[in-house]
Design a protein around this motif. Structure first.
Motif, PDB file in Angstrom:
ATOM      1  N   ASP A 176      33.522  61.629  33.877  1.00  0.00           N
ATOM      2  CA  ASP A 176      33.234  62.156  35.210  1.00  0.00           C
ATOM      3  C   ASP A 176      34.522  62.446  35.977  1.00  0.00           C
ATOM      4  O   ASP A 176      34.661  63.500  36.613  1.00  0.00           O
ATOM      5  CB  ASP A 176      32.367  61.173  36.010  1.00  0.00           C
ATOM      6  CG  ASP A 176      30.917  61.172  35.553  1.00  0.00           C
ATOM      7  OD1 ASP A 176      30.532  62.073  34.787  1.00  0.00           O
ATOM      8  OD2 ASP A 176      30.161  60.270  35.962  1.00  0.00           O
ATOM      9  N   GLU A 229      26.809  65.988  39.856  1.00  0.00           N
ATOM     10  CA  GLU A 229      26.247  65.325  41.029  1.00  0.00           C
ATOM     11  C   GLU A 229      25.077  64.417  40.664  1.00  0.00           C
ATOM     12  O   GLU A 229      24.837  63.412  41.334  1.00  0.00           O
ATOM     13  CB  GLU A 229      25.806  66.362  42.058  1.00  0.00           C
ATOM     14  CG  GLU A 229      26.955  67.042  42.781  1.00  0.00           C
ATOM     15  CD  GLU A 229      26.484  67.924  43.918  1.00  0.00           C
ATOM     16  OE1 GLU A 229      25.252  68.134  44.031  1.00  0.00           O
ATOM     17  OE2 GLU A 229      27.331  68.388  44.709  1.00  0.00           O
ATOM     18  N   GLN A 230      24.360  64.780  39.613  1.00  0.00           N
ATOM     19  CA  GLN A 230      23.212  63.980  39.200  1.00  0.00           C
ATOM     20  C   GLN A 230      23.628  62.640  38.587  1.00  0.00           C
ATOM     21  O   GLN A 230      22.823  61.706  38.537  1.00  0.00           O
ATOM     22  CB  GLN A 230      22.362  64.768  38.185  1.00  0.00           C
ATOM     23  CG  GLN A 230      21.846  66.090  38.694  1.00  0.00           C
ATOM     24  CD  GLN A 230      20.955  65.943  39.914  1.00  0.00           C
ATOM     25  OE1 GLN A 230      20.099  65.057  39.964  1.00  0.00           O
ATOM     26  NE2 GLN A 230      21.159  66.811  40.895  1.00  0.00           N
ATOM     27  N   SER A 231      24.863  62.564  38.112  1.00  0.00           N
ATOM     28  CA  SER A 231      25.310  61.348  37.417  1.00  0.00           C
ATOM     29  C   SER A 231      26.040  60.362  38.325  1.00  0.00           C
ATOM     30  O   SER A 231      26.310  59.231  37.915  1.00  0.00           O
ATOM     31  CB  SER A 231      26.226  61.727  36.249  1.00  0.00           C
ATOM     32  OG  SER A 231      27.444  62.287  36.712  1.00  0.00           O
ATOM     33  N   LEU A 232      26.353  60.773  39.558  1.00  0.00           N
ATOM     34  CA  LEU A 232      27.137  59.924  40.456  1.00  0.00           C
ATOM     35  C   LEU A 232      26.240  59.054  41.326  1.00  0.00           C
ATOM     36  O   LEU A 232      25.117  59.442  41.675  1.00  0.00           O
ATOM     37  CB  LEU A 232      28.024  60.788  41.356  1.00  0.00           C
ATOM     38  CG  LEU A 232      29.032  61.706  40.666  1.00  0.00           C
ATOM     39  CD1 LEU A 232      29.797  62.512  41.701  1.00  0.00           C
ATOM     40  CD2 LEU A 232      30.000  60.907  39.794  1.00  0.00           C
ATOM     41  N   SER A 233      26.752  57.883  41.680  1.00  0.00           N
ATOM     42  CA  SER A 233      26.051  57.054  42.652  1.00  0.00           C
ATOM     43  C   SER A 233      26.072  57.758  44.003  1.00  0.00           C
ATOM     44  O   SER A 233      26.881  58.668  44.240  1.00  0.00           O
ATOM     45  CB  SER A 233      26.730  55.689  42.770  1.00  0.00           C
ATOM     46  OG  SER A 233      28.035  55.836  43.328  1.00  0.00           O
ATOM     47  N   ARG A 234      25.190  57.335  44.897  1.00  0.00           N
ATOM     48  CA  ARG A 234      25.139  57.998  46.211  1.00  0.00           C
ATOM     49  C   ARG A 234      26.460  57.869  46.939  1.00  0.00           C
ATOM     50  O   ARG A 234      26.954  58.840  47.520  1.00  0.00           O
ATOM     51  CB  ARG A 234      24.018  57.371  47.057  1.00  0.00           C
ATOM     52  CG  ARG A 234      23.932  57.960  48.459  1.00  0.00           C
ATOM     53  CD  ARG A 234      22.810  57.358  49.271  1.00  0.00           C
ATOM     54  NE  ARG A 234      21.506  57.648  48.680  1.00  0.00           N
ATOM     55  CZ  ARG A 234      20.361  57.279  49.230  1.00  0.00           C
ATOM     56  NH1 ARG A 234      20.356  56.584  50.361  1.00  0.00           N
ATOM     57  NH2 ARG A 234      19.213  57.589  48.645  1.00  0.00           N
ATOM     58  N   GLU A 235      27.076  56.682  46.885  1.00  0.00           N
ATOM     59  CA  GLU A 235      28.350  56.459  47.575  1.00  0.00           C
ATOM     60  C   GLU A 235      29.443  57.354  46.999  1.00  0.00           C
ATOM     61  O   GLU A 235      30.217  57.971  47.735  1.00  0.00           O
ATOM     62  CB  GLU A 235      28.753  54.988  47.456  1.00  0.00           C
ATOM     63  CG  GLU A 235      30.022  54.637  48.222  1.00  0.00           C
ATOM     64  CD  GLU A 235      30.431  53.194  48.037  1.00  0.00           C
ATOM     65  OE1 GLU A 235      31.340  52.740  48.750  1.00  0.00           O
ATOM     66  OE2 GLU A 235      29.853  52.518  47.152  1.00  0.00           O
ATOM     67  N   HIS A 236      29.487  57.418  45.665  1.00  0.00           N
ATOM     68  CA  HIS A 236      30.504  58.244  45.013  1.00  0.00           C
ATOM     69  C   HIS A 236      30.263  59.720  45.293  1.00  0.00           C
ATOM     70  O   HIS A 236      31.204  60.491  45.512  1.00  0.00           O
ATOM     71  CB  HIS A 236      30.484  57.971  43.506  1.00  0.00           C
ATOM     72  CG  HIS A 236      31.688  58.488  42.796  1.00  0.00           C
ATOM     73  ND1 HIS A 236      31.920  58.274  41.456  1.00  0.00           N
ATOM     74  CD2 HIS A 236      32.756  59.231  43.230  1.00  0.00           C
ATOM     75  CE1 HIS A 236      33.056  58.837  41.099  1.00  0.00           C
ATOM     76  NE2 HIS A 236      33.578  59.438  42.151  1.00  0.00           N
TER      77      HIS A 236
END
Length: 283
Positions: free
Chosen positions: A79, A184-191
């Motif tokens: 990522d 974007e689908q693989s990231l945590s909300r914060e990230h």
């Protein structure tokens, strides 16, 4: 064999670049010189011939990026590497993934050659072979989910359009849009929120500064820390469980110390320092 030799030469250059002592200068040489070296290959060879070369070159790039971040190669996950290979205004380091650039560059080269010397652009018979077969083959390597570039006719229309930028640039931008949506689908909300905050004209300006004056120069420690901070990575030297003077546990990414803690007036001092700097710039 020739591509293997080319990759070996680039590997040697990459090792010399990693040995360059100043990280800020290393980044500029990396982004403005090193990553552009294979462009002539991408525009002259079909993508299917470059698979191993591209994998090898991307590994060299990943190693150089790790040296800039001051971390082990394994800390640059897929990522983070994907983010780095975007324009600075999109939250990247101003580079491109070769597996995206290769088919775009080859198609653009074919179209440009045809326009200059071939003369077949005036005939949009997409069923003919030769030139069109080369374009169609390269199209298979472009992951465009919206299908805008599925036909040769669409490419020809793009080539003759008044859109800003070259065909290669426009195709690469479309590929990056698809990759960004997937990322974007693989990231945590914060990230994800953090990464989106980098996608503007200002957040990455420091990466493009030429260190010709003392005020534009960053130490190696500061530069590597800034890169880690930009890419949501663990700050070097962080000790799990360590607490700030305000008694709160420090986060591993340095966000508390950089922008949250108000102990001892540090937040106000940071604000005032930026205010005075902006005032000096605008005078």
């Amino acid at each position: 064999m020739q591509l293997s030799n080319e990759l070996e030469d680039l590997c040697a250059v990459g090792e010399e670049l990693v040995g360059y002592p100043d990280l800020q200068g290393r980044m500029l040489l990396f982004r403005r010189c090193f990553v552009l070296k294979p462009v002539h290959l991408l525009r002259t060879l079909p993508p299917e011939m470059l698979t191993e070369f591209i994998s090898g070159f991307e590994l060299i790039k990943r190693g150089i990026i790790a040296s800039l971040f001051g971390c082990a190669l394994g800390e640059i996950n897929d990522d983070t590497f994907s983010m780095c290979n975007l324009s600075i205004k999109r939250g990247g380091l101003g580079m491109e993934l070769l597996r995206e650039t290769a088919p775009c560059a080859y198609i653009a080269s074919l179209l440009d050659y045809d326009r200059r010397y071939g003369g077949v652009m005036n005939d949009l018979d997409i069923n003919r072979g030769g030139f069109y077969d080369g374009v169609r083959e390269a199209l298979r390597y472009i992951p465009l989910a919206d299908g805008i570039m599925e036909s040769v006719v669409a490419l020809l229309q793009l080539y003759h359009s008044d859109s800003t930028g070259s065909v290669q640039h426009q195709l690469v931008q479309k590929c990056q849009q698809v990759r960004m949506a997937t990322l974007e689908q693989s990231l945590s909300r914060e990230h994800l929120y953090w990464w989106r905050s980098l996608q503007n004209d200002e957040a990455g300006c420091w990466l493009e500064v030429m260190p010709i004056f003392a005020k534009m120069t960053m130490s190696n420690v500061n530069f590597a820390t800034a890169l880690r901070y930009r890419y949501f990575m663990r700050v070097e030297g962080h000790v799990d469980g360590a607490k700030c003077k305000c008694k709160k546990v420090l986060d591993s990414r340095g966000h508390h110390l950089a922008s949250v803690c108000s102990y001892g007036g540090e937040r106000i001092a940071t604000h005032d320092g930026m205010k005075y700097e902006f005032n000096n710039i605008l005078r």
